[in-house]
Scaffold this active site. Sequence first.
Site, short mmCIF file in Angstrom:
data_model
loop_
_atom_site.label_atom_id
_atom_site.label_comp_id
_atom_site.label_asym_id
_atom_site.label_seq_id
_atom_site.Cartn_x
_atom_site.Cartn_y
_atom_site.Cartn_z
N SER A 55 19.44 68.46 -2.57
CA SER A 55 20.13 69.65 -1.99
C SER A 55 21.43 69.20 -1.45
O SER A 55 21.51 68.40 -0.86
CB SER A 55 19.14 70.48 -1.00
N ALA A 88 16.02 50.67 11.06
CA ALA A 88 15.61 49.39 11.39
C ALA A 88 14.25 49.05 10.46
O ALA A 88 13.79 49.95 9.82
CB ALA A 88 14.97 49.35 12.74
N LYS A 101 18.12 41.82 11.93
CA LYS A 101 17.00 42.11 13.23
C LYS A 101 15.85 41.04 13.31
O LYS A 101 15.34 40.83 12.19
CB LYS A 101 16.27 43.32 12.64
N VAL A 161 16.20 73.11 -5.06
CA VAL A 161 15.16 73.28 -5.59
C VAL A 161 14.36 74.74 -5.29
O VAL A 161 14.01 74.63 -3.85
CB VAL A 161 13.81 72.42 -5.88
N THR A 174 8.26 51.05 10.50
CA THR A 174 7.53 50.98 9.07
C THR A 174 7.59 51.96 8.09
O THR A 174 7.27 52.13 7.02
CB THR A 174 5.90 51.17 9.38
N TYR A 210 -4.55 45.27 3.27
CA TYR A 210 -3.17 44.79 3.31
C TYR A 210 -2.36 46.08 4.17
O TYR A 210 -2.59 47.42 3.54
CB TYR A 210 -2.66 44.70 2.17
P1 FAD Z 1 14.62 62.94 4.02
O1 FAD Z 1 15.79 61.68 4.55
O2 FAD Z 1 14.48 63.92 4.82
O3 FAD Z 1 15.27 63.32 2.73
C1 FAD Z 1 14.78 64.52 2.04
C2 FAD Z 1 15.77 65.10 0.87
O4 FAD Z 1 15.23 65.93 0.37
C3 FAD Z 1 17.08 65.18 1.35
O5 FAD Z 1 17.95 64.56 0.25
C4 FAD Z 1 17.29 66.80 1.15
O6 FAD Z 1 18.57 67.26 0.61
C5 FAD Z 1 16.25 67.00 -0.03
N1 FAD Z 1 15.49 68.28 -0.09
C6 FAD Z 1 14.83 68.79 0.83
N2 FAD Z 1 14.36 70.10 0.38
C7 FAD Z 1 15.17 70.16 -0.78
C8 FAD Z 1 15.00 71.11 -1.85
N3 FAD Z 1 14.42 72.43 -1.75
N4 FAD Z 1 15.84 71.06 -3.24
C9 FAD Z 1 16.43 69.78 -3.29
N5 FAD Z 1 16.42 68.76 -2.29
C10 FAD Z 1 15.67 69.11 -1.01
N6 FAD Z 1 11.56 54.32 9.27
C11 FAD Z 1 12.01 52.75 9.30
O7 FAD Z 1 11.85 52.27 8.50
N7 FAD Z 1 12.86 52.36 10.44
C12 FAD Z 1 13.12 53.12 11.49
O8 FAD Z 1 13.83 52.72 12.43
C13 FAD Z 1 12.77 54.70 11.58
N8 FAD Z 1 13.21 55.26 12.52
C14 FAD Z 1 12.82 56.86 12.18
C15 FAD Z 1 13.22 57.59 13.26
C16 FAD Z 1 12.81 58.82 13.22
C17 FAD Z 1 12.81 59.83 14.69
C18 FAD Z 1 12.01 59.34 12.20
C19 FAD Z 1 11.85 60.71 12.12
C20 FAD Z 1 11.89 58.52 10.97
C21 FAD Z 1 12.34 57.40 11.26
N9 FAD Z 1 12.11 56.36 9.97
C22 FAD Z 1 12.30 55.04 10.31
C23 FAD Z 1 11.51 56.92 8.96
C24 FAD Z 1 12.88 57.11 8.01
O9 FAD Z 1 13.91 57.75 8.22
C25 FAD Z 1 12.50 57.75 6.52
O10 FAD Z 1 11.30 57.07 6.01
C26 FAD Z 1 13.45 57.69 5.42
O11 FAD Z 1 14.50 58.33 5.87
C27 FAD Z 1 12.93 58.39 4.21
O12 FAD Z 1 12.98 59.66 4.66
P2 FAD Z 1 12.87 60.83 3.02
O13 FAD Z 1 13.93 60.11 2.19
O14 FAD Z 1 11.58 60.83 3.01
O15 FAD Z 1 13.48 62.37 3.76
#
Ligand code: FAD
Length: 516
Positions: free
Chosen positions: A36, A47, A75, A199, A361, A453
Amino acid sequence: MLNKVVIVGGGTAGWMTASYFKAAFGDRIDITLVESGTVGAVGVGEATFSDIRHFFEFLGLKESDWMPACNATYKLAVRFENWREPGHYFYHPFEQMRSVNGFPLTDWWLQQRPSDRFDKDCFAMASIIDAGRSPRHLNGALLDTPYDESAEEMQGLTMSEHQGRTQFPYAYHFEAALLAKYLSAYAVERGVRHIVDDVRDVELDERGWISSVRTAEHGDITGDLYIDCTGFRGLLLNKALEEPFLSFQENLPNDSAIALQVPMDMERRGILPCTTATAQDAGWIWTIPLTGRVGTGYVYARDYISPDEAERTLREFVGPAAADAEANHIRMRIGRSRNSWVKNCVGIGLSSGFVEPLESTGIFFIHHAIEQLVNNFPGEDWNPAHRDLYNQSVAHVMEGVREFLTVHYATAKRADNQYWRDTKTRPLPEGLAERLEKWKTQLPNTETVYPYYHGLPPYSYMCVLLGMGGIELNPSPALALSDPRAAAREFEAIRQKTEKLVDVLPAAYDYFTRLG
Ligand code: FAD
């Protein structure tokens, strides 16, 4: 041939999946990634675990290729501050536990207590981090010989195959948005079709399988396999296919976070090569040093404080540098989808599951899921055994980490307010009460930690139990009958080695100046 993959979502999960699939299958796979232009990525996740190096190696990327582009740093550990009492800290380092005469060095530590710091006595890393050192010399050589990066038998192993063979001494911090950008360039260069569009709908066929995703401006996009990387929304997996989400909230009540990106002069501040997790009144604050800024955030439970209070606390914690930083308030969905692979849809990333980032994680879950999906990639017959193996493996990893994080809270000595007192009385995941009892008699080992695991070896549990200080641990009685000299020599060898390394290794900041 089943080879047409549609990935929805362009956050860390979407681009890691697209680039890894391209590295694994090349032109034999056809990938479209839709993200999106209006719904942003979660914008955190900086991290990692040390296993992440296998991801970059698999893509054929060297640190000097990608690290400067992502403002990345090393790290060496997670540093826990104030979990036991104010002013106390300890490290959970990336360094395997030594053993002496068949007993882990931590067991000997309980018996001999050379100092009051188990982490400094048992691991070289603790002092190296305290001194702000890089794990690599300025010529790029790794700090020490046990970590033989070139060992051929280590190449091409999956994370679970690799575990226990050696412990690579560091992981990375990086800017999540820059990593997604870097990986998108990598993937697009190798033929991934990139569509920026929303989407709006997910079309199902008569069996209830996904037949296409409908976009606002690019019409219907069709594929064989659909990967849901839409984050906490779970647009395909949870919404369209209605796969239930199993909450871990009864064990892990933190459901919110506020994050800040704080520009800082890192030359003046220096880089402490670890992620710091500082306990607070209703959760904890992470501090992640990058080359040009610090990433920080407060993970908290709304049952105990409001988002405004959390923001105030975080800004006070960071100080004046945070004044202009924009707050990113995030509602976290803690738990996992019952199954991450349903019909022809696989959720990877936050749509699949998430636990609070106390041990970093989230990206590990993504990397693990991608490896497992490559190993279990479906054929034309959609043999359900692949799906079942995949779902089992993903569930084990998340359940194991759920348990490991619960151990942190259940065994933290801190109990000075309702939030921390409640951490001692919350329900425990199944089997954990029994395991905690066993660990009071004998430090955790492969027989007594979560049996599947999940990325965390027994030494990680030892560090948390010894550092959190909330349960009484005793040395094995056999040690009283054993010759103590070999263990004493080992403690002394670590002390001497560490002193030398602190002397010769460059400051972490200096190393990155050279890399960039
Ligand atoms: P998102 O980053 O949310 O991406 C979602 C995607 O879907 C975006 O591109 C958006 O545009 C798209 N999308 C949504 N709806 C639509 C639609 N209708 N049509 C088209 N596209 C759409 N993990 C670590 O390993 N280390 C850390 O230190 C860590 N810290 C974190 C701290 C916090 C507070 C949080 C909440 C998470 C943390 N995580 C960490 C987890 C990590 O941020 C996520 O695992 C990682 O960013 C993956 O996110 P994602 O790609 O699943 O989702």
